[in-house]
Design a protein around this motif. Structure first.
Motif, mmCIF file in Angstrom:
data_model
loop_
_atom_site.group_PDB
_atom_site.id
_atom_site.type_symbol
_atom_site.label_atom_id
_atom_site.label_comp_id
_atom_site.label_asym_id
_atom_site.label_seq_id
_atom_site.Cartn_x
_atom_site.Cartn_y
_atom_site.Cartn_z
ATOM 1 N N PHE A 445 0.812 -1.211 0.000
ATOM 2 C CA PHE A 445 0.000 0.000 0.000
ATOM 3 C C PHE A 445 0.851 1.270 0.000
ATOM 4 N N ASN A 446 2.167 1.112 -0.058
ATOM 5 C CA ASN A 446 3.017 2.299 -0.192
ATOM 6 C C ASN A 446 2.711 2.991 -1.517
ATOM 7 N N GLY A 447 2.443 4.270 -1.471
ATOM 8 C CA GLY A 447 2.110 4.992 -2.689
ATOM 9 C C GLY A 447 0.709 4.735 -3.200
ATOM 10 N N TYR A 448 -0.134 4.128 -2.369
ATOM 11 C CA TYR A 448 -1.515 3.836 -2.766
ATOM 12 C C TYR A 448 -2.288 5.126 -3.024
ATOM 13 N N PHE A 449 -1.973 6.158 -2.246
ATOM 14 C CA PHE A 449 -2.611 7.457 -2.404
ATOM 15 C C PHE A 449 -1.521 8.517 -2.557
ATOM 16 N N THR A 450 -1.817 9.559 -3.297
ATOM 17 C CA THR A 450 -0.881 10.671 -3.491
ATOM 18 C C THR A 450 -1.578 11.984 -3.164
ATOM 19 N N THR A 451 -0.788 13.011 -2.865
ATOM 20 C CA THR A 451 -1.345 14.323 -2.558
ATOM 21 C C THR A 451 -1.445 15.165 -3.827
ATOM 22 N N ASN A 452 -2.248 16.214 -3.747
ATOM 23 C CA ASN A 452 -2.372 17.130 -4.890
ATOM 24 C C ASN A 452 -1.034 17.792 -5.208
ATOM 25 N N ALA A 453 -0.208 17.959 -4.177
ATOM 26 C CA ALA A 453 1.091 18.612 -4.378
ATOM 27 C C ALA A 453 2.005 17.802 -5.286
ATOM 28 N N SER A 454 1.762 16.498 -5.370
ATOM 29 C CA SER A 454 2.595 15.667 -6.241
ATOM 30 C C SER A 454 2.208 15.818 -7.707
ATOM 31 N N VAL A 455 1.065 16.480 -7.961
ATOM 32 C CA VAL A 455 0.580 16.647 -9.334
ATOM 33 C C VAL A 455 0.849 18.054 -9.849
#
Length: 516
Positions: A445-455
């Motif tokens: 589940f590492n990296g399962y979700f990302t933040t808007n800042a990564s986009v």
């Protein structure tokens, strides 16, 4: 792998965590007495265990098992209708637990175990396995593809392990020298005898398999089956100890079935090479598809193992949950409803003789586990299929509160500190998200979700929020990967930032009650 000596603190912890079982024989004390005298026997135990570690020798007295056959069902004269329960000496379990800690830490720290192996591992619940499987299937459905899942059944897998192969695999992963000698001694010269009607059979040598009822046995099996994924590059494996399940995704044409059969032949060769027996009669497969993508029966599209066609089913029980071909979860919801309904009937008969707090305890002990298990997966869809569960909850809440069977339950849930099935789903989903944000989930589940800042690099108010993942289909829309960020972003930051899972759970539960 290096074997560190055991310490007094560690051995006291091991003894305190032992289950209170009866003595192995007339020469051994019951576990509850061993716990009481633990401080007085730690010094000789430390010496014996460290001697075993430093010499690579397991005492023969710790390698004899007593087998008690427990009748299951059917003809009592048929030995296959008995379940063999193995019992080992308490002191052998202390030694095994000490080695288990060292081997498990070695395997985990070196990232040796397959990341989708969910059996007998810390922080790897069965719910996590199903979350990941459902995510893969629904992602394929969103791309208008189907997934074939084959649910394999192994016959007596733990009992057919070849010791030489297991030792070779341990050496391959880095368990060499003194550590390997210890495991060679652990597996060699093992004996068992059957205890029936207070009579003991003769001792018989154990030539294969990991010791049943042992602490190390399940972990050694994980090592044994760990390289199964190397036999194919196209199948996706999800393992829970000897429960082996493989999936392949494609367009649903003949080529997909041909590819699955080819890869299954490679898998069969691996089973043969490792002396594991596949039970084709108990093996089945499901074609996961959307309601508008139904794959009709076609004699040219069959799944074959060992030249034997296996059965296609519309639903199957997997890790305690019923998966159906369209992931509607209706069969599982019916199963939960039926089990809970029986228990509610029993509690209803007790309402005249037991106080309210006792009835509530009975609910938490015997009914709530049915509602809790896997709720994060099967209770996130439409409310209509969940209505029978909610009605059962209303009935038991009225019974606990001692009110009329038509009384309103809006305030009763809050006064009894109980959650509806819809709120139980939100709570489980929120706790999953909390664990993810605090890096306490398995590595898959590492990296399962990302933040808007990564986009993007814009300094907006929501740049630290989790990025929403879009789902084309409703079934995808309700999965953890898609629904999780929506819920997490809606939670007050003061609750999200709490320092422990327990405090987060209490605060979010209060929040759900206030919303009601």
């Amino acid at each position: 792998m290096f074997i560190n000596p055991i310490t007094e603190t560690e051995i006291l912890t091991i003894i305190s965590n032992l289950k209170n079982t009866k003595a192995y024989d007339s020469f051994e004390l019951p576990v509850h007495i061993i716990k009481k005298i633990a401080p007085n026997i730690t010094e000789p135990l430390i010496h014996l265990i460290n001697q075993s570690f430093s010499t690579g020798i397991v005492p023969k007295a710790m390698k004899t098992a007593k087998i008690t056959p427990i009748y299951k069902c059917g003809d009592s004269h048929n030995m296959t209708n008995y379940r063999p329960i193995s019992k080992l000496s308490c002191f052998s379990k202390i030694l095994e637990r000490a080695m288990h800690v060292r081997l498990y830490d070695f395997l985990e720290s070196n990232d040796i175990l397959y990341n989708k192996q969910f059996g007998f591992r810390k922080n790897h619940s069965t719910s996590y396995a199903i979350i990941e499987i459902v995510d893969r299937i629904t992602e394929a459905l969103d791309r208008r593809k189907i997934t074939i899942g084959v649910f394999l059944d192994l016959s007596k897998a733990f009992d057919t392990i070849k010791h030489d192969i297991l030792l070779d695999k341990l050496a391959h992963y880095g368990v060499r020298g003194l550590a390997l000698n210890w495991f060679r001694s652990y597996l060699a010269d093992r004996f068992q005898q059957v205890n029936y009607n207070n009579s003991l059979s003769n001792l018989v040598s154990i030539l294969c398999g990991v010791p049943q009822g042992s602490i190390l046995g399940p972990l050694l099996f994980l090592v044994y089956i760990n390289d199964i994924t190397n036999c194919t590059s196209k199948l996706l494996f999800f393992l829970f100890a000897d429960d082996t399940n493989v999936f392949i995704t494609g367009d649903g044409d003949q080529e997909l079935f041909t590819s699955m059969n080819t890869e299954l032949s490679h898998l069969t060769n691996w089973f043969h090479a490792n002396l594991l027996s596949l039970n084709a009669k108990k093996t089945n497969y499901i074609i996961f598809s959307g309601p508008k993508m139904r794959v009709t029966e076609d004699p040219n599209k069959t799944i074959i193992i060992n030249n034997t066609p296996i059965i296609r089913v519309q639903q199957t029980k997997f890790l305690g949950m019923i998966l159906d071909e369209h992931l509607t979860w209706r069969p599982h919801i019916n199963l939960v409803k039926n089990k809970a309904s029986k228990m509610i009937g029993i509690i209803r008969r007790l309402r005249y003789v037991l106080p309210s707090h006792t009835l509530r305890s009975l609910y938490n002990a015997f009914i709530l586990p049915y509602f809790n298990y896997g709720t994060i997966i099967w209770a996130g869809g439409y409310k209509t299929p969940l209505t029978p569960i909610h009605l059962l909850q209303k009935r038991i809440v009225r019974i606990i509160a001692g009110v009329h069977y038509l009384a309103g339950t809006f305030d009763l849930f809050k006064s009894l500190n109980l959650l509806s099935i819809f709120d139980l789903h939100k709570l489980q989903l929120a706790m999953f998200m909390y664990r993810h944000q605090n890096h306490s989930l398995p590595s898959i589940f590492n990296g399962y979700f990302t933040t808007n800042a990564s986009v993007h690099n814009y300094n907006t108010r929501t740049r630290l929020n989790l990025r929403h993942v879009m789902g084309r289909t409703n079934i995808r829309h309700n999965t953890v990967k898609v629904a999780g960020p929506r819920l997490w972003n809606a939670i007050d930051p003061s609750i999200r930032g709490l320092g422990s899972l327990r405090s987060f759970k209490l605060a979010f539960t209060r929040h759900l009650h206030n919303l009601a």
